[in-house]
Enzyme design. Structure first.
Site, short mmCIF file in Angstrom:
data_model
loop_
_atom_site.label_atom_id
_atom_site.label_comp_id
_atom_site.label_asym_id
_atom_site.label_seq_id
_atom_site.Cartn_x
_atom_site.Cartn_y
_atom_site.Cartn_z
CG HIS A 142 -0.87 9.23 3.31
ND1 HIS A 142 -1.11 7.91 3.63
CD2 HIS A 142 -0.29 9.76 4.42
CE1 HIS A 142 -0.70 7.66 4.85
NE2 HIS A 142 -0.19 8.78 5.36
NE ARG A 187 -3.34 2.53 2.73
CZ ARG A 187 -3.07 3.38 3.71
NH1 ARG A 187 -2.16 3.09 4.63
NH2 ARG A 187 -3.71 4.54 3.79
CE1 TYR A 218 0.24 2.34 13.69
CE2 TYR A 218 -1.58 3.82 13.15
CZ TYR A 218 -0.43 3.15 12.78
OH TYR A 218 0.06 3.28 11.50
CD GLU A 226 -4.41 8.15 9.92
OE1 GLU A 226 -4.01 7.08 10.40
OE2 GLU A 226 -3.87 9.26 10.16
CD GLU A 252 -1.31 4.13 8.30
OE1 GLU A 252 -1.06 4.51 9.48
OE2 GLU A 252 -1.39 4.91 7.35
CG ASN A 254 -4.72 3.90 8.91
OD1 ASN A 254 -4.84 2.95 8.14
ND2 ASN A 254 -4.34 5.10 8.50
#
Length: 507
Positions: A141, A97, A329, A187, A397, A327
């Site tokens: 992005h 990606r 985390y 995002e 991500e 994404n």
């Protein structure tokens, strides 16, 4: 009866966690995609070469300049793409990606195509395909061409919809015969409150008392920018579906950063605040994409500062995705602060009426930054399944950030990846329509929040070396073994995981 059902639910969840503790790649569906991610400005370098012009990412990076190496050089993938694709093939990636730099392909943001930029992306895509690696392309992005900001403030002006649509038209036309997976925006939820509210993201706009910027309006601009991002996305998807999809047989979606939000204590106020947080951070984009309008709590709390969808706009945005990229985390703990809703002026954060913290940040070792709480990923996927009709999802991500170091024995990153992939498997077994997983990031890159000081890479990059030498870390070797079907176990703190399910079952 309700208590018995809850105990039964927790028992099945515990059994599923035990099953997920021992797994390998073959436990995933046969067509499940595993890959790794980067983005254009963070990895390409050659920022001022071959006709490329600055983006807002360039401008912001030069203003903040976190770390001594030059962000305009980054990893120099522009010149080293063949070497990097060879490393991807050796790792065993199914997919890579990456993003296209709008200002490399169309230097002024609109108008003539840059032939050297076009050639670079054709070469990269062809090299990936030659090695059996599928390109997954992000169209924007963060790096909006600076020329469009200088001209008309980009996503604060409706002119951006036409220019963005023209840009993606070039991408679909030139690369769509080989690219099947397109992500319009990376995002946008973080981009708008970081870039237009607190000012710690490009283009660095905010107003007092919410940030210290030279221009901006934190009360209104995040909502205006989000609205125009949604409309630009909807326009791009409409174009693809009407002009390209039947022939190219590809898919188009949007990407969002998603935390798992957990109440800091299970009081009624904190549980409601957690739901409110999900509506603001995720629902801000997912509600229009799924239902055609913003969440009711957003419209109530923000009032006239949030734009209103016309019927035509609602129809344009509703259903405008084939997949959602996530994404993820870490977990964020939420505490009710609804008393702040009586204060003026208010920005996006004040409109939510909560306070956030990372889960137990004091327990983190110095070498890495995110708590290893893999059940949060499973809960996020459950949330999308329950609230947004179980969309097709790619984890775009997921990874662990740490201080950039020559030490390549990143066992902490291995444990993070092991446990999160195990949690993902549990979610898939529970019915989440997730089809792929990408590690962030394939190599150490220039990070917006950390510069070169802290990185996520599977490969160490020596930014002080003239050759920007790449060296595999332990995490790369583990991931490569996993992708080749050789890994069988994962690191899961079973007791902590079970406690997390019990503590967070209320939301």
């Amino acid at each position: 009866m309700q208590r018995r059902l809850m105990l039964l639910f927790l028992w099945f969840r515990l059994l599923n966690l035990i099953a997920a503790k021992n797994y390998n790649r073959n436990d995933f569906p046969p067509d499940f995609v595993f890959g790794a991610s980067t983005s254009a400005y963070q990895v390409e370098g050659a920022a001022l070469q071959d006709g490329r012009t600055p983006s807002i990412y360039d401008t912001f990076a030069h203003q903040s300049r976190k770390g001594t190496p030059d962000p305009d050089v980054a990893c120099d993938q522009y010149h080293k793409y063949k070497e990097d694709v060879q490393l991807m093939a050796e790792t065993g990636l199914d997919a890579y990606r990456f993003s296209i730099s709008w200002s490399r392909l169309i230097p002024n943001g609109r108008g003539p195509i840059n032939p050297k930029g076009l050639r670079y992306y054709n070469n990269l895509i062809n090299e990936l395909i030659r090695h059996g690696i599928e390109p997954h392309v992000t169209l924007l992005h963060i790096d909006v061409p600076q020329a469009l900001v200088d001209d008309y403030e980009s996503f604060l002006n409706r002119r951006i919809i036409e220019d963005f649509t023209a840009y993606v038209d070039v991408c679909f036309r030139e690369f769509g015969d080989r690219v099947r997976y397109w992500t319009t925006l990376n995002e946008p939820n973080i981009f708008v409150f970081g870039g237009y509210d607190i000012g710690n993201y490009p283009p660095g706009r905010c107003s007092s008392p919410f940030g210290n910027c030279s221009r901006g309006n934190s009360e209104t601009e995040p909502y205006i920018a989000a609205h125009l991002l949604l409309l630009a996305h909807g326009s791009a998807v409409k174009l693809y579906k009407e002009k390209y999809q039947a022939k190219q047989l590809g898919f188009v979606g949007m990407n969002l950063l998603s935390y798992h939000f957990s109440p800091i204590t299970n009081t009624r106020e904190n549980i409601i605040a957690t739901r409110r947080t999900y509506d603001f951070l995720i629902g801000w984009f997912m509600h229009p994409l799924t239902y055609g309008d913003y969440p009711e709590i957003m419209k109530k709390n923000v009032g006239s500062r949030i734009p209103v969808f016309t019927e035509k706009e609602s129809n344009l945005v509703k259903g405008s995705f084939d997949f959602i990229g996530i994404n993820y985390y870490s977990i964020m703990e939420t505490k009710d602060y609804s008393t702040g809703l009586s204060k003026y002026p208010r920005d996006f954060f004040a409109d939510i009426g909560v306070k956030w913290t990372y889960s137990d940040p004091s327990a983190l070792p110095e070498e890495f930054m995110f708590p290893n709480e893999p059940w949060g990923l499973e809960r996020v996927l459950e949330y999308f399944k329950d609230v947004y009709q179980n969309p097709l999802i790619f984890i775009h991500e997921n990874g662990q950030v740490a201080k950039h170091s020559t030490a390549t024995n990143d066992q902490f990153r291995v444990e993070y990846l092991q446990s999160h992939i195990g949690s993902l498997l549990s979610a898939v077994r529970n019915g989440s329509d997730t089809r792929g997983y990408f590690v962030w990031s394939f190599m150490d890159v220039y990070e917006l929040s950390y510069g070169f000081k802290s990185t996520f890479g599977l490969y160490y990059v020596d930014f002080n070396s003239p050759n920007l030498t790449r060296q595999p870390k332990l995490s790369q070797r583990w991931y490569s073994e996993f992708l080749k079907g050789k890994n069988t176990t994962t690191y899961v703190d079973m007791n902590k995981g079970e406690d997390a399910i019990i503590n967070r079952s209320s939301i």
